[in-house]
Design an enzyme around this catalytic site. Sequence first.
Site, PDB file in Angstrom:
ATOM      1  N   GLU A 131       0.829  -1.272  -0.102  1.00 32.86           N
ATOM      2  CA  GLU A 131       0.035  -0.019   0.025  1.00 32.86           C
ATOM      3  C   GLU A 131       0.765   1.243   0.103  1.00 32.86           C
ATOM      4  O   GLU A 131       1.810   1.293   0.705  1.00 32.86           O
ATOM      5  CB  GLU A 131      -0.961   0.039   1.064  1.00 32.86           C
ATOM      6  CG  GLU A 131      -1.824   1.294   1.192  1.00 32.86           C
ATOM      7  CD  GLU A 131      -2.938   1.215   2.456  1.00 32.86           C
ATOM      8  OE1 GLU A 131      -3.845   2.198   2.363  1.00 32.86           O
ATOM      9  OE2 GLU A 131      -3.112   0.019   2.969  1.00 32.86           O
ATOM     10  N   GLY A 190       3.379   2.131  10.495  1.00 32.74           N
ATOM     11  CA  GLY A 190       3.357   1.497  11.605  1.00 32.74           C
ATOM     12  C   GLY A 190       2.868   0.215  11.430  1.00 32.74           C
ATOM     13  O   GLY A 190       3.771  -0.580  12.130  1.00 32.74           O
ATOM     14  N   ALA A 191       1.803  -0.236  10.660  1.00 35.10           N
ATOM     15  CA  ALA A 191       1.641  -1.427  10.555  1.00 35.10           C
ATOM     16  C   ALA A 191       0.760  -1.682   9.189  1.00 35.10           C
ATOM     17  O   ALA A 191       0.289  -0.516   8.511  1.00 35.10           O
ATOM     18  CB  ALA A 191       0.895  -1.992  11.466  1.00 35.10           C
ATOM     19  N   MET A 192       0.544  -2.921   8.434  1.00 32.22           N
ATOM     20  CA  MET A 192      -0.227  -3.041   7.370  1.00 32.22           C
ATOM     21  C   MET A 192      -1.214  -4.193   7.532  1.00 32.22           C
ATOM     22  O   MET A 192      -0.818  -5.175   8.152  1.00 32.22           O
ATOM     23  CB  MET A 192       1.002  -3.243   6.280  1.00 32.22           C
ATOM     24  CG  MET A 192       0.223  -3.390   4.920  1.00 32.22           C
ATOM     25  SD  MET A 192      -0.930  -1.874   4.568  1.00 32.22           S
ATOM     26  CE  MET A 192      -2.293  -2.780   3.583  1.00 32.22           C
ATOM     27  N   GLU A 193      -2.440  -3.946   7.015  1.00 31.90           N
ATOM     28  CA  GLU A 193      -3.395  -4.982   7.470  1.00 31.90           C
ATOM     29  C   GLU A 193      -3.708  -6.143   6.298  1.00 31.90           C
ATOM     30  O   GLU A 193      -4.754  -6.589   6.282  1.00 31.90           O
ATOM     31  CB  GLU A 193      -4.987  -4.035   7.320  1.00 31.90           C
ATOM     32  CG  GLU A 193      -5.387  -3.509   6.220  1.00 31.90           C
ATOM     33  CD  GLU A 193      -4.891  -2.165   5.941  1.00 31.90           C
ATOM     34  OE1 GLU A 193      -5.438  -1.496   4.970  1.00 31.90           O
ATOM     35  OE2 GLU A 193      -3.792  -1.611   6.457  1.00 31.90           O
ATOM     36  N   HIS A 230      -6.449  -1.914  15.388  1.00 32.69           N
ATOM     37  CA  HIS A 230      -6.634  -1.074  14.132  1.00 32.69           C
ATOM     38  C   HIS A 230      -6.420  -1.952  12.851  1.00 32.69           C
ATOM     39  O   HIS A 230      -7.174  -1.942  11.976  1.00 32.69           O
ATOM     40  CB  HIS A 230      -5.714   0.093  13.958  1.00 32.69           C
ATOM     41  CG  HIS A 230      -5.815   1.052  12.720  1.00 32.69           C
ATOM     42  ND1 HIS A 230      -6.648   2.090  12.758  1.00 32.69           N
ATOM     43  CD2 HIS A 230      -5.285   0.822  11.481  1.00 32.69           C
ATOM     44  CE1 HIS A 230      -6.446   2.592  11.562  1.00 32.69           C
ATOM     45  NE2 HIS A 230      -5.859   1.926  10.696  1.00 32.69           N
ATOM     46  N   GLU A 231      -5.537  -2.912  12.678  1.00 32.66           N
ATOM     47  CA  GLU A 231      -5.116  -3.564  11.714  1.00 32.66           C
ATOM     48  C   GLU A 231      -5.949  -4.839  11.572  1.00 32.66           C
ATOM     49  O   GLU A 231      -6.660  -5.284  10.613  1.00 32.66           O
ATOM     50  CB  GLU A 231      -3.668  -4.105  11.656  1.00 32.66           C
ATOM     51  CG  GLU A 231      -2.530  -3.258  11.637  1.00 32.66           C
ATOM     52  CD  GLU A 231      -2.812  -1.965  10.761  1.00 32.66           C
ATOM     53  OE1 GLU A 231      -3.470  -2.000   9.648  1.00 32.66           O
ATOM     54  OE2 GLU A 231      -2.258  -0.801  10.973  1.00 32.66           O
ATOM     55  N   HIS A 246      -9.340  -3.675  10.306  1.00 33.46           N
ATOM     56  CA  HIS A 246      -9.446  -3.702   8.852  1.00 33.46           C
ATOM     57  C   HIS A 246      -9.835  -4.696   8.034  1.00 33.46           C
ATOM     58  O   HIS A 246     -10.307  -4.692   6.887  1.00 33.46           O
ATOM     59  CB  HIS A 246      -8.020  -3.296   8.442  1.00 33.46           C
ATOM     60  CG  HIS A 246      -7.602  -1.696   8.190  1.00 33.46           C
ATOM     61  ND1 HIS A 246      -8.431  -0.990   7.523  1.00 33.46           N
ATOM     62  CD2 HIS A 246      -6.703  -0.972   8.610  1.00 33.46           C
ATOM     63  CE1 HIS A 246      -7.960   0.325   7.601  1.00 33.46           C
ATOM     64  NE2 HIS A 246      -6.831   0.472   8.108  1.00 33.46           N
ATOM     65  N   GLU A 277      -9.597   4.296   6.360  1.00 35.28           N
ATOM     66  CA  GLU A 277      -8.736   4.555   7.524  1.00 35.28           C
ATOM     67  C   GLU A 277      -9.684   5.235   8.735  1.00 35.28           C
ATOM     68  O   GLU A 277      -9.304   5.264   9.834  1.00 35.28           O
ATOM     69  CB  GLU A 277      -7.478   5.242   6.909  1.00 35.28           C
ATOM     70  CG  GLU A 277      -6.981   4.534   5.985  1.00 35.28           C
ATOM     71  CD  GLU A 277      -6.097   3.349   6.557  1.00 35.28           C
ATOM     72  OE1 GLU A 277      -6.222   3.431   7.909  1.00 35.28           O
ATOM     73  OE2 GLU A 277      -5.486   2.478   6.012  1.00 35.28           O
TER      74      GLU A 277
END
Length: 894
Positions: free
Chosen positions: A145, A285-288, A321-322, A325, A344
């Site tokens: 992303e 920070g992170a990816m879903e 959060h992830e 998602h 988001e």
Amino acid sequence: MDIATTPTSPEGNPELADAAPTPHDPPVIRREDYQPFPWIVPQTELEFVLGIDSTRVTSRLTIKRNPETESISPELRLNGDGIKTDMVMIDGARFGDWSMDEGDLLVNLPGESHTVEIVTHIDPSANTALMGLFASNGMLCTQCEAEGFRRITFFPDRPDVLSTYRVKMSGPKDLFPILLCNGNKVAEGDGNDGTHWAEWHDPWPKPSYLFALVAGDLVANSAPFTTQSGREVECNVWVREEDLARTDHALQSLHRSMKWDEETFGREYDLDLYNIVAVSDFNMGAMENKGLNVFNTKYVLADPDTATDADFDAVEGVIAHEYFHNWSGNRVTCRDWFQLSLKEGFTVLRDQLFSQDMQGEAVKRIEDVRILRAAQFPEDAGPLAHPIRPDSYREISNFYTATVYNKGAEVIRMMRTMAGAEDFRAGTDLYFDRHDGEAATCEDFITAIEDGAGLELAQFRRWYRQAGTPRIEVSQKLGDGDGLDVTFRQTVPDTPGQKNKGAMHIPLRVAVHCRETGALGEEQLIELRHDEQTISLPLAGPVPVLSINRGFTAPVIIERELESEDLVFLAAKDDDPFARYEALQDLAVRHLVAAASRELDQAGRAEGKRLVCDAFRSILSDPALDHSMRGELMMLPSETYLFEAMAGSDPAGIRKAEPLEIHKEREQLKTAIGVTLKRELESLYAQVADIPYDDPAGRGARKVKTQIAALFAASDPERAAVMASRQFDQADNMTDRQGALMVLCGLQHPAREERLQAFYDRYQGNALVIDKWFTLQALSLHPEVLSHVKTLAEHADFTMKNPNRVRSLYMAFAGNPQGFHAQDGSGYRMIADVILALDPINPQTAARFVSPLGKWRRIESVKAGLMKAELERIAVTEGLSRDTFEQVSRSLDG
């Protein structure tokens, strides 16, 4: 995706950072020009032969004409960036009639359906941009992303092309003993040459930005989760072996998130596996990614010795959060990148609500608003202002912003406030039911909330298309009857490309208290829809005090002429925790902005300090407050917030912020509080000093201790040095140790160097904790902070190739008003040099450093000229990336 903005933000070989030469005027992509892709890709098969220096990728795409488009062109455009084509086959036959358009592969296909097979080679070790497939400390991982998949293979790399994926990966078993991908593992085996392989299948259609692959020497902390329907999901947190002991909190946070989402939003997980992988080199920070979340180690690893209370909260919040998602982003994704806030903003709200339930609503709400005001309000007031659904962009990576994320969450929170939690849930259920498996738009979401919750949101849609923070001027008078007539005048300031904006639909929770009797009025929700309107509110007694925007109902700026004694009353007595916090903030801001603007004489300064001290006294002595809330209320407005208040308090733009004056006045106010309330502060410190780490009250106690030490650092530095040194030496946790070192870093005292060295010696080799060591020094109040940062940049542990390390030093410094705004402009020059050095290595991270320099229009003229000159120096640099060029040009032209 979570942006590594610390306090939140998402962030090769230099020749591969941008595959094609980047013009200084990259094309503008406009939302109004959206057209569906003329082909659909129902199935994607990928085969990877993995290597650190060379990876071969074979892709097989099943494509069909898209019946939703009118295009009859035979052209198939597959996006690519910096990858080499070895072979193209169409329907099983080698095909030579293809061409390149910059990085994209073009093929003419006259038929209605085809199989396209492409073989490419990439070099993950050269990918310092950390987009696509890259190497990180001997392992391979991906970040796709927004447009990273095109750096792996040729594909229609856009969010509205959804496909099911089947992936086979193979590589040396000694280098890559663990092979992970999206979905469920369906087969695995060993080769005859020391290699092994694994095959993965993801049954849920997804866009290419959600693809993920990880290969490396990893171990897992594992524990199953049983869903509400009785299915067992294997949950794994994958890390390097030396980090395994610090993953329990992450795994527990995942289980809490899964349970909460079932209970609160009715969303159950839909695969047999849920994998999280921690990576030390990561822009974001992170990816879903579906079923395989790739995380910055910062948001996975935590134990009391190495992580603060805030770090534990951040890990829990980002894990949530992830995970959330999976539905708000994966099962329902966004049609195009202009709809980014669809996934988001909604998911940020979901993780905020989760964290409120886990940590406590009042303190969490204050923390969220503090972040919004520190990151998003300045964005709304500057040259980079944009709506939560932008109309155009040049580089999509630049729109992973606080506006899209945090303001987007506030806009959806307002819908929830107006609907109520139960009806809002009905609206979100309808949204998921209608659009499951689709690429949706913000309009789809709003319509579902209207239909499901029974709201009318026609005017409310302006929040999606108008940039800027609304300002509400409030005046009041006693009405003819038993009410208080309150007049609200709202304006939405001009922003780049937007003027003469319409009135917003703004919900506000309000109450009218009585200062004379202390009676507290009943809260009610009002909705503003006009430029000016008057509403009569019931009185609670003869001396009314208006409590407004309770709970921070709306992301607006309230301008009101309350008597200072009214603010002191609200700070001490209001029954809404946020309103109490806000009153104290208003009281301090009023004094500090006037003092920094040189609008107060000696008597006025003394009176302002007295009022703030009176409000603080009530906080320190209130037995009803828990220490977590007390610690929040003890925090003075940040210098960043004061900068915005000073620059934004004059609509004509004549008053400019003076950062060094703000810094001086804020330190003087801290001195006054420390001197005036010395006895109360000492008494409170004695109460909290020995509360054990694992005591439920310990978290708040740690916050209070550090706040008290910081006040004494301004009023009695020698005492603060003794207090902080003792706290550091006796600490059995990182929160106390870091808080003490933060205080010592700002002092000119031998204890500073002694404890800095002790901290480094204890944690040398632990990258995340050494990041803290860099940040504490870069953020310090020490008068020689600029020199300290220059020295740290030469430290053996500093590198420009790791985004966490770069942010830990230079982003922290850019947020230090005293150092960044040095009189001679050397702070600005330092950050400009960082941008130019970082841009060829990692354009995404480089571009995020532009924003601090973009505030030049709102600062006093001498510093404004110095900041602008640095932006102009960057702008004329040959070969600047799209990411940085867009941010610099907008900062100069906006």
